[in-house]
Motif scaffolding. Structure first.
Motif, PDB file in Angstrom:
ATOM      1  N   TYR A 158       0.844  -1.200   0.000  1.00  0.00           N
ATOM      2  CA  TYR A 158       0.000   0.000   0.000  1.00  0.00           C
ATOM      3  C   TYR A 158       0.878   1.248   0.000  1.00  0.00           C
ATOM      4  N   ARG A 159       0.477   2.200  -0.876  1.00  0.00           N
ATOM      5  CA  ARG A 159       1.193   3.488  -0.923  1.00  0.00           C
ATOM      6  C   ARG A 159       0.175   4.623  -1.032  1.00  0.00           C
ATOM      7  N   PRO A 160       0.141   5.525  -0.056  1.00  0.00           N
ATOM      8  CA  PRO A 160      -0.817   6.638  -0.120  1.00  0.00           C
ATOM      9  C   PRO A 160      -0.290   7.826  -0.925  1.00  0.00           C
ATOM     10  N   PHE A 161      -1.182   8.491  -1.622  1.00  0.00           N
ATOM     11  CA  PHE A 161      -0.887   9.758  -2.303  1.00  0.00           C
ATOM     12  C   PHE A 161      -1.873  10.790  -1.741  1.00  0.00           C
ATOM     13  N   SER A 162      -1.559  11.279  -0.538  1.00  0.00           N
ATOM     14  CA  SER A 162      -2.456  12.244   0.100  1.00  0.00           C
ATOM     15  C   SER A 162      -2.305  13.621  -0.532  1.00  0.00           C
ATOM     16  N   ARG A 163      -3.356  14.409  -0.432  1.00  0.00           N
ATOM     17  CA  ARG A 163      -3.397  15.768  -0.995  1.00  0.00           C
ATOM     18  C   ARG A 163      -3.105  15.770  -2.486  1.00  0.00           C
ATOM     19  N   CYS A 164      -3.500  14.677  -3.171  1.00  0.00           N
ATOM     20  CA  CYS A 164      -3.259  14.546  -4.613  1.00  0.00           C
ATOM     21  C   CYS A 164      -4.578  14.403  -5.371  1.00  0.00           C
ATOM     22  N   THR A 165      -4.604  14.921  -6.576  1.00  0.00           N
ATOM     23  CA  THR A 165      -5.759  14.778  -7.451  1.00  0.00           C
ATOM     24  C   THR A 165      -5.340  14.147  -8.770  1.00  0.00           C
ATOM     25  N   VAL A 166      -6.259  13.379  -9.363  1.00  0.00           N
ATOM     26  CA  VAL A 166      -5.996  12.749 -10.654  1.00  0.00           C
ATOM     27  C   VAL A 166      -6.131  13.794 -11.752  1.00  0.00           C
ATOM     28  N   GLN A 167      -5.167  13.817 -12.646  1.00  0.00           N
ATOM     29  CA  GLN A 167      -5.186  14.747 -13.781  1.00  0.00           C
ATOM     30  C   GLN A 167      -5.579  14.084 -15.085  1.00  0.00           C
ATOM     31  N   GLU A 168      -5.184  12.805 -15.240  1.00  0.00           N
ATOM     32  CA  GLU A 168      -5.437  12.143 -16.517  1.00  0.00           C
ATOM     33  C   GLU A 168      -5.150  10.648 -16.410  1.00  0.00           C
ATOM     34  N   PHE A 169      -5.923   9.860 -17.165  1.00  0.00           N
ATOM     35  CA  PHE A 169      -5.618   8.451 -17.413  1.00  0.00           C
ATOM     36  C   PHE A 169      -5.248   8.319 -18.888  1.00  0.00           C
ATOM     37  N   THR A 170      -4.271   7.489 -19.204  1.00  0.00           N
ATOM     38  CA  THR A 170      -3.867   7.314 -20.601  1.00  0.00           C
ATOM     39  C   THR A 170      -4.149   5.886 -21.059  1.00  0.00           C
ATOM     40  N   GLU A 171      -4.215   5.700 -22.375  1.00  0.00           N
ATOM     41  CA  GLU A 171      -4.473   4.386 -22.938  1.00  0.00           C
ATOM     42  C   GLU A 171      -3.359   3.402 -22.630  1.00  0.00           C
ATOM     43  N   GLU A 172      -2.163   3.918 -22.324  1.00  0.00           N
ATOM     44  CA  GLU A 172      -1.034   3.051 -21.989  1.00  0.00           C
ATOM     45  C   GLU A 172      -1.074   2.556 -20.549  1.00  0.00           C
ATOM     46  N   GLY A 173      -2.104   2.937 -19.800  1.00  0.00           N
ATOM     47  CA  GLY A 173      -2.219   2.487 -18.425  1.00  0.00           C
ATOM     48  C   GLY A 173      -1.501   3.377 -17.436  1.00  0.00           C
ATOM     49  N   LEU A 174      -1.293   4.624 -17.793  1.00  0.00           N
ATOM     50  CA  LEU A 174      -0.656   5.569 -16.884  1.00  0.00           C
ATOM     51  C   LEU A 174      -1.703   6.470 -16.237  1.00  0.00           C
ATOM     52  N   CYS A 175      -1.390   6.913 -15.029  1.00  0.00           N
ATOM     53  CA  CYS A 175      -2.241   7.883 -14.344  1.00  0.00           C
ATOM     54  C   CYS A 175      -1.364   9.038 -13.885  1.00  0.00           C
ATOM     55  N   LEU A 176      -1.788  10.249 -14.191  1.00  0.00           N
ATOM     56  CA  LEU A 176      -1.052  11.449 -13.780  1.00  0.00           C
ATOM     57  C   LEU A 176      -1.693  12.012 -12.522  1.00  0.00           C
ATOM     58  N   LEU A 177      -0.884  12.174 -11.465  1.00  0.00           N
ATOM     59  CA  LEU A 177      -1.335  12.689 -10.187  1.00  0.00           C
ATOM     60  C   LEU A 177      -0.639  14.004  -9.886  1.00  0.00           C
ATOM     61  N   LYS A 178      -1.394  14.945  -9.341  1.00  0.00           N
ATOM     62  CA  LYS A 178      -0.827  16.249  -9.000  1.00  0.00           C
ATOM     63  C   LYS A 178      -0.954  16.493  -7.502  1.00  0.00           C
ATOM     64  N   ASN A 179       0.173  16.805  -6.868  1.00  0.00           N
ATOM     65  CA  ASN A 179       0.176  17.136  -5.450  1.00  0.00           C
ATOM     66  C   ASN A 179      -0.316  18.567  -5.277  1.00  0.00           C
ATOM     67  N   GLN A 180      -1.369  18.737  -4.459  1.00  0.00           N
ATOM     68  CA  GLN A 180      -1.986  20.048  -4.305  1.00  0.00           C
ATOM     69  C   GLN A 180      -1.144  21.017  -3.481  1.00  0.00           C
ATOM     70  N   LEU A 181      -0.174  20.516  -2.721  1.00  0.00           N
ATOM     71  CA  LEU A 181       0.678  21.389  -1.928  1.00  0.00           C
ATOM     72  C   LEU A 181       1.888  21.866  -2.717  1.00  0.00           C
ATOM     73  N   SER A 182       2.581  20.917  -3.353  1.00  0.00           N
ATOM     74  CA  SER A 182       3.806  21.277  -4.076  1.00  0.00           C
ATOM     75  C   SER A 182       3.559  21.654  -5.524  1.00  0.00           C
ATOM     76  N   GLY A 183       2.426  21.206  -6.077  1.00  0.00           N
ATOM     77  CA  GLY A 183       2.146  21.444  -7.490  1.00  0.00           C
ATOM     78  C   GLY A 183       2.843  20.471  -8.404  1.00  0.00           C
ATOM     79  N   GLU A 184       3.599  19.553  -7.861  1.00  0.00           N
ATOM     80  CA  GLU A 184       4.333  18.589  -8.675  1.00  0.00           C
ATOM     81  C   GLU A 184       3.396  17.521  -9.229  1.00  0.00           C
ATOM     82  N   THR A 185       3.722  17.053 -10.447  1.00  0.00           N
ATOM     83  CA  THR A 185       2.945  16.005 -11.102  1.00  0.00           C
ATOM     84  C   THR A 185       3.783  14.752 -11.228  1.00  0.00           C
TER      85      THR A 185
END
Length: 543
Positions: A421-448
């Protein structure tokens, strides 16, 4: 093999009340509509409430001043009747005291009201879809039981006929949780035990609800026939067998004198329906609602139905439309939004070595995480909240009673660590891709960050599916620009009748009016049936 759609044998009929939703709300309402009336046993720990009830102890609560009785009571529902009947049915529940119900139930066939309960699932609503689930209920099993035939009584297999009238409905309260699948089985057996099943049509999808008469008026005609003078020929058997032989028999009872054309069926239920004899319907000119849809028969064929009624009750819950993230790629095949067929979904993952992404910080998300971890899968958990936010539901749950949720909560806060198990707190989903990738954005740092996943389950709540309501019916929620939901925008109803504030003759109960827990639905059922009785007596419709 495709289902055969039968259009030549459509079912058309009339009744007094149509209920949309066959879960605990619809079942409770059917109980009261069938003539089961609640009375006070004479004992309750709340001395003020007991004193008020003893003033009319020989009178059914259905015929008492419920506003007076509920005055001053406090509970976990904002609906006063829901609090009143929870207080009576589960005395001292919030104090952890195992107390028997303060209600006794008596059957009065003359108080029965013809009705039909429609459900898109088997009896039990969303609980019916939890067959085989090992997930434990959030509520104590006693809080999920319905009147007269308690859960423990069902679990112990005690025949209802061996109980005297005072004992009926009194189960020994143990305050234990049970498997969700067991509750689904209990609701299905409950309907059989209370002999309510002739009122239910399961696997029936409502496609349209429309007005056939503008408003309920005092000059409505009394009960008569659906198409002039209905034939006196009694028809044996239950309409809800929905077998071809029945409809053939029904056709044989029609004569030119009885009906010229169009809809002409006997009332779906009547006060003597239990004996297998169907009697006359309300005068069609007095009916306000037309409910259309289709149901799947046991042989796989699909038949259309059309039912007209004087009253309509929405009891379908708010799980119909799962909320969406609104991000690119969310409609890809590997992204799911419900708990349906989760075994099939997890078993069909393209690469089980890759993690499953669960989005959300509520109980459904926690259930999904527990389910995936129990299958030996790796889980990534994305949620936008701070894990220590006191508003999270987990912060209000005691570890001893809810150990599995406490574990997930500890994982979210990283107080304990798991290699799966790995948590991604304070993160929102930005996109899912056909290759099976998910882009997550940290709401505090702004990093994706980008993570590769085998599948994703988005569990961020849901709103009610009321798409079957026609354009002539106004938006029923408090805020007309928002979809109806249990917490944010419930249906606006009178607090003591549960009739819509925006449409006469339309009622709502259960999660649609903010009562998310089964223990609170009884109050809505009592309020609705009390009001229908009042209107029938006022307008002379129960002659």
């Amino acid at each position: 093999m495709q289902n055969e759609r039968v259009t030549s044998s459509n079912v058309s009929c009339c009744t007094e009340v149509v209920v949309i939703g066959n879960g605990p709300s619809g079942i409770s309402l059917s109980l009261l509509l069938s003539g089961h009336l609640p009375y006070f046993t004479g004992q309750h720990s709340n001395e003020i409430l007991a004193k008020r009830l003893l003033e009319n102890s020989d009178t059914s609560l259905l015929h008492q001043d419920l506003e007076y009785l509920s005055n001053g009571l406090e509970g976990r529902s904002h609906n006063p009747l829901s609090v009143l009947f929870d207080t009576l049915n589960h005395p001292d529940a919030d104090f952890g005291k195992p107390s028997p119900s303060a209600l006794i139930w008596k059957k009065d066939d003359l108080k029965g009201i013809p009705h039909l309960v429609l459900g898109s699932t088997e009896i039990g609503g969303s609980w019916a879809g939890l067959q085989g689930s090992k997930v434990l209920t959030l509520s104590h099993q006693e809080w999920l039981e319905l009147p007269i035939y308690g859960y423990k009584q069902w679990e112990d297999g005690r025949p209802d006929g061996n109980l005297d009238e005072l004992e009926r409905g009194k189960s020994i309260r143990s305050f234990k949780r049970t498997k969700t699948s067991r509750i689904g089985d209990y609701y299905k057996d409950y309907v059989k035990e209370l002999q309510l099943e002739d009122n239910f049509l399961s696997n029936a999808t409502v496609t349209s609800v429309k007005l056939v008469q503008p408003q309920v008026t005092p000059d409505m005609p009394s009960l008569a026939d659906c198409c002039g003078e209905w034939c006196d020929t009694p028809i044996a058997g239950s309409l809800f067998d929905l077998e071809e032989e029945y409809f053939m028999a029904l056709e044989k009872t029609k004569t030119d004198d009885c009906c010229d054309s169009g809809v002409c069926s006997p009332d779906i239920l009547s006060r003597n329906a239990s004996s297998g004899v169907l009697s006359s319907s309300p005068d069609e000119s007095s009916l306000k609602w037309q409910v259309d849809g289709e149901f799947k028969r046991e042989d796989g064929t699909v038949m259309e139905f059309s039912v007209k009624s004087r009253y309509l009750v929405l009891a379908s819950g708010v799980t119909g439309n799962p909320n969406r993230l609104g991000v690119p790629g969310e409609e890809l095949e590997f992204v799911k939004h419900t708990f349906d067929d989760v075994d099939k979904f997890l078993a069909g993952l393209s690469d089980p070595s890759l993690p499953v992404l669960v989005v959300g910080a509520g109980l459904s998300a926690a259930d999904m995480i527990t389910f995936a971890l129990s299958r030996g899968l790796n889980v990534l958990h994305a949620f936008y909240q701070d894990p220590r936010d006191p508003g999270l539901v987990f912060s209000k749950m005691t570890p001893t009673l809810y150990p599995e949720y406490h574990r997930i909560y500890s994982l979210m806060k990283e107080e304990i660590v798991s290699s799966n198990y790995r948590p991604f707190s304070r993160c929102t989903v930005q996109e899912f891709t056909e290759e099976g990738l998910c882009l997550l954005k940290n709401q505090l740092s702004g990093e994706t960050s980008s993570v590769r996943i085998s599948g994703a389950v988005v569990m961020i709540g849901s709103v009610a599916n009321l798409s079957f309501l026609s354009e002539g019916i106004p938006h029923l929620g408090y805020e007309p620009d928002k979809p109806v939901s249990s917490k944010e925008n419930p249906i606006e109803v009178d607090p003591f009748t549960f009739e819509s504030s925006k449409m006469e003759g339309l009622f709502a109960m259960g999660p649609l009016v903010g009562d998310n827990f089964v223990r609170f639905v009884l109050g809505g059922a009592v309020g609705i049936v009390k009001e229908i009785h009042r209107q029938q007596e006022k307008f002379g419709l129960n002659d």
